[in-house]
Design an enzyme around this catalytic site. Structure first.
Site, PDB file in Angstrom:
ATOM      1  N   LEU A   1       0.845  -1.204   0.000  1.00  0.00           N
ATOM      2  CA  LEU A   1       0.000   0.000   0.000  1.00  0.00           C
ATOM      3  C   LEU A   1       0.877   1.250   0.000  1.00  0.00           C
ATOM      4  CD1 LEU A   1      -3.180   0.354   0.072  1.00  0.00           C
ATOM      5  CD2 LEU A   1      -2.775   1.378   2.320  1.00  0.00           C
ATOM      6  N   GLY A   2       1.700   1.362  -1.059  1.00  0.00           N
ATOM      7  CA  GLY A   2       2.493   2.574  -1.238  1.00  0.00           C
ATOM      8  C   GLY A   2       1.712   3.553  -2.103  1.00  0.00           C
TER       9      GLY A   2
ATOM     10  N   ILE B   1       1.248   3.681  -5.407  1.00  0.00           N
ATOM     11  CA  ILE B   1       0.377   3.066  -6.413  1.00  0.00           C
ATOM     12  C   ILE B   1      -0.735   2.267  -5.744  1.00  0.00           C
ATOM     13  CG2 ILE B   1       0.291   1.393  -8.317  1.00  0.00           C
ATOM     14  CD1 ILE B   1       3.213   2.315  -8.994  1.00  0.00           C
TER      15      ILE B   1
ATOM     16  N   ARG C   1       4.562  -3.924   4.786  1.00  0.00           N
ATOM     17  CA  ARG C   1       5.446  -4.293   5.895  1.00  0.00           C
ATOM     18  C   ARG C   1       4.940  -3.716   7.209  1.00  0.00           C
ATOM     19  NH1 ARG C   1      11.055  -3.009   2.908  1.00  0.00           N
ATOM     20  NH2 ARG C   1       9.820  -1.159   2.486  1.00  0.00           N
TER      21      ARG C   1
ATOM     22  N   ILE D   1       0.628  -5.332 -11.427  1.00  0.00           N
ATOM     23  CA  ILE D   1       1.229  -4.185 -12.128  1.00  0.00           C
ATOM     24  C   ILE D   1       2.584  -3.840 -11.499  1.00  0.00           C
ATOM     25  CG2 ILE D   1      -0.862  -3.096 -13.053  1.00  0.00           C
ATOM     26  CD1 ILE D   1       0.768  -2.092  -9.723  1.00  0.00           C
TER      27      ILE D   1
ATOM     28  N   ARG E   1       5.923  -6.148 -10.429  1.00  0.00           N
ATOM     29  CA  ARG E   1       7.024  -6.796 -11.121  1.00  0.00           C
ATOM     30  C   ARG E   1       6.654  -8.268 -11.296  1.00  0.00           C
ATOM     31  NH1 ARG E   1       8.651  -2.628 -12.461  1.00  0.00           N
ATOM     32  NH2 ARG E   1      10.589  -1.557 -11.974  1.00  0.00           N
TER      33      ARG E   1
ATOM     34  N   ASP F   1       0.429  -6.945 -16.233  1.00  0.00           N
ATOM     35  CA  ASP F   1       1.185  -5.887 -16.904  1.00  0.00           C
ATOM     36  C   ASP F   1       2.671  -6.226 -16.942  1.00  0.00           C
ATOM     37  OD1 ASP F   1       1.025  -3.234 -18.127  1.00  0.00           O
ATOM     38  OD2 ASP F   1       2.203  -2.526 -16.422  1.00  0.00           O
TER      39      ASP F   1
ATOM     40  N   GLU G   1      10.544 -10.545 -19.028  1.00  0.00           N
ATOM     41  CA  GLU G   1      10.128  -9.630 -20.107  1.00  0.00           C
ATOM     42  C   GLU G   1      11.241  -9.479 -21.138  1.00  0.00           C
ATOM     43  OE1 GLU G   1       8.733  -6.022 -18.274  1.00  0.00           O
ATOM     44  OE2 GLU G   1       7.452  -7.138 -16.902  1.00  0.00           O
TER      45      GLU G   1
ATOM     46  N   HIS H   1       3.925  -4.219 -20.053  1.00  0.00           N
ATOM     47  CA  HIS H   1       4.505  -3.304 -19.059  1.00  0.00           C
ATOM     48  C   HIS H   1       4.091  -1.863 -19.410  1.00  0.00           C
ATOM     49  CE1 HIS H   1       7.921  -3.209 -15.917  1.00  0.00           C
ATOM     50  NE2 HIS H   1       7.188  -2.115 -15.778  1.00  0.00           N
TER      51      HIS H   1
ATOM     52  N   GLY I   1       2.089   0.097 -17.677  1.00  0.00           N
ATOM     53  CA  GLY I   1       1.646   0.888 -16.526  1.00  0.00           C
ATOM     54  C   GLY I   1       1.905   2.386 -16.593  1.00  0.00           C
TER      55      GLY I   1
HETATM   56  P1  NAP Z   1       6.086   2.614  -2.944  1.00  0.00           P
HETATM   57  O1  NAP Z   1       5.354   3.889  -2.780  1.00  0.00           O
HETATM   58  O2  NAP Z   1       7.490   2.514  -2.463  1.00  0.00           O
HETATM   59  O3  NAP Z   1       5.208   1.479  -2.208  1.00  0.00           O
HETATM   60  C1  NAP Z   1       5.641   0.174  -2.056  1.00  0.00           C
HETATM   61  C2  NAP Z   1       4.703  -0.524  -1.082  1.00  0.00           C
HETATM   62  O4  NAP Z   1       5.100  -1.895  -1.018  1.00  0.00           O
HETATM   63  C3  NAP Z   1       4.733   0.003   0.341  1.00  0.00           C
HETATM   64  O5  NAP Z   1       3.431  -0.019   0.864  1.00  0.00           O
HETATM   65  C4  NAP Z   1       5.595  -1.008   1.086  1.00  0.00           C
HETATM   66  O6  NAP Z   1       5.202  -1.177   2.425  1.00  0.00           O
HETATM   67  C5  NAP Z   1       5.243  -2.268   0.360  1.00  0.00           C
HETATM   68  N1  NAP Z   1       6.289  -3.264   0.515  1.00  0.00           N
HETATM   69  C6  NAP Z   1       7.615  -3.128   0.302  1.00  0.00           C
HETATM   70  N2  NAP Z   1       8.243  -4.281   0.567  1.00  0.00           N
HETATM   71  C7  NAP Z   1       7.282  -5.137   0.967  1.00  0.00           C
HETATM   72  C8  NAP Z   1       7.318  -6.484   1.410  1.00  0.00           C
HETATM   73  N3  NAP Z   1       8.448  -7.166   1.463  1.00  0.00           N
HETATM   74  N4  NAP Z   1       6.138  -7.059   1.766  1.00  0.00           N
HETATM   75  C9  NAP Z   1       4.985  -6.357   1.696  1.00  0.00           C
HETATM   76  N5  NAP Z   1       4.889  -5.086   1.293  1.00  0.00           N
HETATM   77  C10 NAP Z   1       6.039  -4.495   0.935  1.00  0.00           C
HETATM   78  O7  NAP Z   1       6.121   2.164  -4.457  1.00  0.00           O
HETATM   79  P2  NAP Z   1       5.070   2.515  -5.620  1.00  0.00           P
HETATM   80  O8  NAP Z   1       5.430   3.797  -6.242  1.00  0.00           O
HETATM   81  O9  NAP Z   1       3.701   2.301  -5.098  1.00  0.00           O
HETATM   82  O10 NAP Z   1       5.451   1.359  -6.673  1.00  0.00           O
HETATM   83  C11 NAP Z   1       5.289  -0.005  -6.339  1.00  0.00           C
HETATM   84  C12 NAP Z   1       5.976  -0.859  -7.386  1.00  0.00           C
HETATM   85  O11 NAP Z   1       5.255  -0.800  -8.617  1.00  0.00           O
HETATM   86  C13 NAP Z   1       7.387  -0.398  -7.775  1.00  0.00           C
HETATM   87  O12 NAP Z   1       8.360  -0.886  -6.883  1.00  0.00           O
HETATM   88  C14 NAP Z   1       7.560  -0.938  -9.172  1.00  0.00           C
HETATM   89  O13 NAP Z   1       8.225  -2.181  -9.165  1.00  0.00           O
HETATM   90  C15 NAP Z   1       6.139  -1.129  -9.672  1.00  0.00           C
HETATM   91  N6  NAP Z   1       5.856  -0.243 -10.806  1.00  0.00           N
HETATM   92  C16 NAP Z   1       5.374  -0.776 -11.960  1.00  0.00           C
HETATM   93  C17 NAP Z   1       5.091   0.058 -13.035  1.00  0.00           C
HETATM   94  C18 NAP Z   1       4.538  -0.479 -14.326  1.00  0.00           C
HETATM   95  O14 NAP Z   1       4.715   0.171 -15.356  1.00  0.00           O
HETATM   96  N7  NAP Z   1       3.841  -1.598 -14.311  1.00  0.00           N
HETATM   97  C19 NAP Z   1       5.323   1.431 -12.934  1.00  0.00           C
HETATM   98  C20 NAP Z   1       5.792   1.935 -11.740  1.00  0.00           C
HETATM   99  C21 NAP Z   1       6.050   1.089 -10.673  1.00  0.00           C
HETATM  100  P3  NAP Z   1       5.889  -0.380   3.645  1.00  0.00           P
HETATM  101  O15 NAP Z   1       5.516   1.059   3.393  1.00  0.00           O
HETATM  102  O16 NAP Z   1       5.205  -0.951   4.836  1.00  0.00           O
HETATM  103  O17 NAP Z   1       7.342  -0.652   3.558  1.00  0.00           O
END
Ligand code: NAP
Length: 297
Positions: A137-138, A140, A160, A214, A216, A240, A245, A263, A265
């Site tokens: 729940l970051g 996105i 986490r 969406i 990895r 996605d 890939e 991909h 997104g």
């Molecule tokens: P973010 O703001 O850093 O949020 C990541 C979330 O994942 C946080 O809630 C974090 O929880 C949680 N997390 C991290 N490690 C974890 C674990 N081991 N177990 C459970 N939860 C965990 O990142 P975001 O901007 O939302 O992006 C998320 C991901 O989307 C990126 O890392 C990227 O790989 C992917 N992405 C994909 C695309 C696409 O084109 N498809 C584009 C952009 C990003 P805590 O806060 O509790 O640590």
């Protein structure tokens, strides 16, 4: 002063042009004088590469993923990592919802059928009022949750740590899957999350459950996913991202209850322009003695 920049993976042409106005770009073999690396969120920056670049100061990611970077080696050297947060969040959340709806309401399958001249009305599944699970729940994940609220979703999540939000925190992924009709995967890749969506999690999601990834491909055990889809132990998937890939297993490509995207997104015109601008802003801030706006950590 040398201003050598290494492109570690392909980037959009407009960004490359903007970088070329400011740096000397290198594609295959970075010189030892390299001060900056730029690449997409899937790029690999390992210790062997870092060892060859004693003057490296900053890794500027065109994206927010950084699971291909050796963080220990980077931290040991005091090298900065800068990403492009915020500017892609809404686009990726839109894509997650699009994939979800495409699975539930058979958007892609119906489109294929109609192009073949078929007119049948297979029953889809209701998207409104469902139990929505979000893994990660970051930025996105929260944007997905806000959208799902508009569909009357009953939203729960795991991460986490628990967040100060109105949505229900569930302590682990398997429980989250068991309590969800739709499981959105929105956590980072990397060793900690590799294959966390495994056969057990998919079985908890169950025959009425839909998986949307969406984040990895590495977070999902792709073989287990294919097995669960083929035996209808889950209802469908919107994907996605993939394990290797751009290779997408034939088994995924031939199933009508799977919707695929390359991909896509963050790949909107608006998002990509903003991401490119932020890569430049990160580099200009760093080399201008300022803190990059997308500095990680
Ligand atoms: P973010 O703001 O850093 O949020 C990541 C979330 O994942 C946080 O809630 C974090 O929880 C949680 N997390 C991290 N490690 C974890 C674990 N081991 N177990 C459970 N939860 C965990 O990142 P975001 O901007 O939302 O992006 C998320 C991901 O989307 C990126 O890392 C990227 O790989 C992917 N992405 C994909 C695309 C696409 O084109 N498809 C584009 C952009 C990003 P805590 O806060 O509790 O640590």
């Amino acid at each position: 002063m040398a201003n050598d920049l290494f492109l570690a993976s392909p980037i959009p042409p407009a960004l490359e042009i903007a970088l070329a106005e400011r740096f000397t770009l290198h594609r295959d073999t970075p010189p030892a004088t390299t001060r900056a690396i730029v690449g997409g969120g899937m790029m690999t920056v390992d210790a062997a590469l870092l060892d060859r670049l004693p003057e490296l100061e900053i890794i500027a990611v065109h994206g927010v993923g950084h699971d291909g970077i050796d963080h220990d080696a980077v931290a040991a050297r005091g090298i900065r990592i800068a990403i492009t947060p915020d500017v892609l969040t809404e686009d990726v959340a839109d894509q997650a919802i699009a994939l979800w709806l495409a699975v539930e309401r058979r958007v892609a399958a119906n489109d294929r059928a109609m192009r073949m001249g078929n007119w049948t009305v297979p029953l889809g599944r209701r998207a409104s009022g469902r139990r929505i699970g979000i893994f990660g729940l970051g930025k996105i994940g929260q944007a997905i949750a806000r959208r799902a609220e508009g569909f009357g979703g009953d939203i729960r999540y795991t991460a986490r740590s628990e967040k100060p939000v109105a949505w229900t925190f569930v302590p682990d992924l398997a429980t989250l899957a068991a309590e969800s009709d739709v499981l959105f995967v929105a956590a980072p890749g990397g060793a900690e999350t590799r294959n966390v969506v495994d056969a057990t999690v998919l079985d908890r999601l169950g025959p009425k459950g839909v998986l949307v990834n969406i984040a990895r491909g590495s977070l999902v055990d792709e073989e287990a996913l294919i097995a669960a889809l083929e035996s209808h132990r889950i209802a469908g998937a919107g994907l996605d991202v993939f394990a290797e890939e751009p290779d997408v297993p034939y088994a995924l490509r031939r199933m009508n209850h799977v919707v695929l995207a390359p991909h896509q997104g963050s790949a909107t015109r608006e998002g990509r322009a903003a991401m490119a601008a932020m890569v430049i802003a990160n580099l200009e801030a760093h080399f201008g003695g300022q803190v990059p706006p997308g500095l990680l950590g």
